[in-house]
Write an enzyme that holds these catalytic residues in place. Structure first.
Site, PDB file in Angstrom:
ATOM      1  NE  ARG A 108      89.159  -8.873  23.400  1.00 26.68           N
ATOM      2  CZ  ARG A 108      89.196 -10.091  23.928  1.00 26.68           C
ATOM      3  NH1 ARG A 108      88.699 -10.303  25.113  1.00 26.68           N
ATOM      4  NH2 ARG A 108      89.743 -11.111  23.289  1.00 26.68           N
ATOM      5  CB  THR A 109      86.713  -6.483  17.086  1.00 23.02           C
ATOM      6  OG1 THR A 109      88.029  -6.348  17.626  1.00 23.02           O
ATOM      7  CG2 THR A 109      86.483  -5.403  16.047  1.00 23.02           C
ATOM      8  CE  LYS A 169      76.478 -22.105  -0.803  1.00 22.07           C
ATOM      9  NZ  LYS A 169      75.154 -21.545  -1.130  1.00 22.07           N
ATOM     10  NE  ARG A 204      89.033  -8.853  13.587  1.00 20.15           N
ATOM     11  CZ  ARG A 204      89.381  -8.947  14.874  1.00 20.15           C
ATOM     12  NH1 ARG A 204      89.512 -10.135  15.430  1.00 20.15           N
ATOM     13  NH2 ARG A 204      89.576  -7.866  15.590  1.00 20.15           N
ATOM     14  CG  HIS A 242      92.305  -3.759  15.036  1.00 18.97           C
ATOM     15  ND1 HIS A 242      91.019  -3.278  14.933  1.00 18.97           N
ATOM     16  CD2 HIS A 242      92.240  -4.838  15.852  1.00 18.97           C
ATOM     17  CE1 HIS A 242      90.215  -4.050  15.668  1.00 18.97           C
ATOM     18  NE2 HIS A 242      90.931  -4.999  16.219  1.00 18.97           N
TER      19      HIS A 242
HETATM   20  C1  NCD Z   1      93.593  -7.993  18.172  1.00 18.12           C
HETATM   21  C2  NCD Z   1      93.518  -8.296  16.692  1.00 18.12           C
HETATM   22  O1  NCD Z   1      92.589  -8.951  16.220  1.00 18.12           O
HETATM   23  O2  NCD Z   1      94.403  -7.801  16.006  1.00 18.12           O
HETATM   24  N1  NCD Z   1      92.424  -8.325  18.836  1.00 18.12           N
HETATM   25  C3  NCD Z   1      91.503  -7.342  19.063  1.00 18.12           C
HETATM   26  O3  NCD Z   1      90.771  -6.967  18.189  1.00 18.12           O
HETATM   27  N2  NCD Z   1      91.459  -6.796  20.277  1.00 18.12           N
HETATM   28  C4  NCD Z   1      94.800  -8.479  18.854  1.00 18.12           C
HETATM   29  C5  NCD Z   1      95.173  -9.923  18.784  1.00 18.12           C
HETATM   30  O4  NCD Z   1      94.511 -10.739  18.149  1.00 18.12           O
HETATM   31  O5  NCD Z   1      96.184 -10.268  19.415  1.00 18.12           O
END
Ligand code: NCD
Length: 308
Positions: free
Chosen positions: A56-57, A85, A106, A134
């Site tokens: 999703r993100t 690398k 991320r 997040h």
């Molecule tokens: C979350 C995350 O990556 O922290 N996912 C997200 O971005 N919606 C939650 C998760 O991984 O459980």
């Protein structure tokens, strides 16, 4: 705070006024005629550096950027970049700041986004850092509460599941610190909220900790369910002991207030039974939609020319 050119590394940098500005921009952008919306970031590019899995993100950032007329490109796994690398994160970030107008990162390490923001001369957006933060998920979660419950002040919110490793939990709690809410934190004993974060959260938000969802389920307006973060457990045995601790199914729905809603940042594993999906309480897919809208607004505020 000045949104144009801003980094989004922590939700703690956003006061109530900043959050309300993003929500109002999201409302405007959602109602905007698509042609006008596509002018907001026309000619701008968003680079993404995803060193951890995501559905999703990353996709919602891409969809959001396209909806405001920009383009996006990047790395969606560790293996396909030169990090494999041995290239440093600093160098990867420096490269991305040459190629793009802003970037989303991320990474599995706490502090990774703050570090990237220091290295980059373009805005850095934290798309999830370690177990710590997040922020854009919290913005989407708060916006969802405001949309589906009409307001955030006065809500009683239960945050359920993995409160130790779930980074969405920490960002959400800090975001909720701007509002007048009652919070229940429901988790197995071994997954309680981390002691090093409790102090700051307590200063702004009153909460009650419990390991029994049945004790508070009938008081909740929002049941915010989280996944047990298997990949962050040092010991798989510990994970096996707590997986499936709380499952929202038809039986739980019956105990909830009539208008209560179920949210989840997703992905879910087994915390919400599929039978819940078709009930009016289920708001997690709508929540994911708001993720795209709030991110589009954020990108337009950060990269746009101010005409939003
Ligand atoms: C979350 C995350 O990556 O922290 N996912 C997200 O971005 N919606 C939650 C998760 O991984 O459980």
């Amino acid at each position: 705070m000045e949104m144009r050119g801003a980094d989004v590394t922590s939700i703690r940098d956003f006061g109530r006024g900043d959050l309300e500005e993003i929500f109002a921009a999201t409302d405007r952008i959602t109602d905007m005629e698509p042609g006008r919306r596509r002018q907001l970031c026309a000619g701008k590019s968003l680079g993404y550096l995803f060193f951890e899995p995501s559905t999703r993100t990353r996709l919602s950032f891409e969809a959001a950027m396209a909806s405001v007329g920009g383009t996006s490109f990047g790395i969606s796994d560790k293996e396909s970049s030169s990090a494999q690398k041995g290239e440093s994160l600093a160098d990867v970030v420096r490269m991305m700041s040459i190629y793009s107008d802003a970037m989303v990162l991320r990474h599995s390490l706490d502090g990774s986004s703050r570090f990237a923001a220091q290295v980059s001369d373009k805005p850095v957006i934290n798309g999830g850092s370690g177990t710590e933060e997040h922020p854009t998920q919290a913005i989407q979660d708060l916006y969802t509460m405001r949309k589906v419950c009409g307001k955030i002040d006065g809500l009683t919110i239960g945050i359920v599941g993995d409160l130790k490793y779930g980074r969405t939990v920490y960002s959400l709690l800090h975001g909720l610190g701007n509002y007048d809410v009652n919070v229940y934190l429901v988790s197995p004993e071994s997954l309680r909220i981390r002691a090093d974060s409790v102090y700051d959260i307590k200063k702004k938000t009153e909460y009650v900790e419990s390991d029994n969802l049945n004790e508070c389920i009938d008081a909740l307006d929002v049941v915010y369910v989280t996944r047990v973060q298997r990949e962050r457990f040092p010991d798989v045995e510990e994970y096996l002991k707590v997986r499936g601790s709380y499952v929202i199914g038809a039986d739980m729905l019956k105990k909830m207030k009539e208008k209560a809603v179920v949210m989840h940042p997703l992905p879910r594993v087994d915390e919400i039974a599929p039978e819940v999906d078709s009930t009016p309480a289920a708001r997690y897919f709508e929540q994911a939609r708001y993720g795209m809208d709030t991110r589009a607004a954020l990108l337009a505020l950060i990269l746009g020319d101010g005409d939003l």
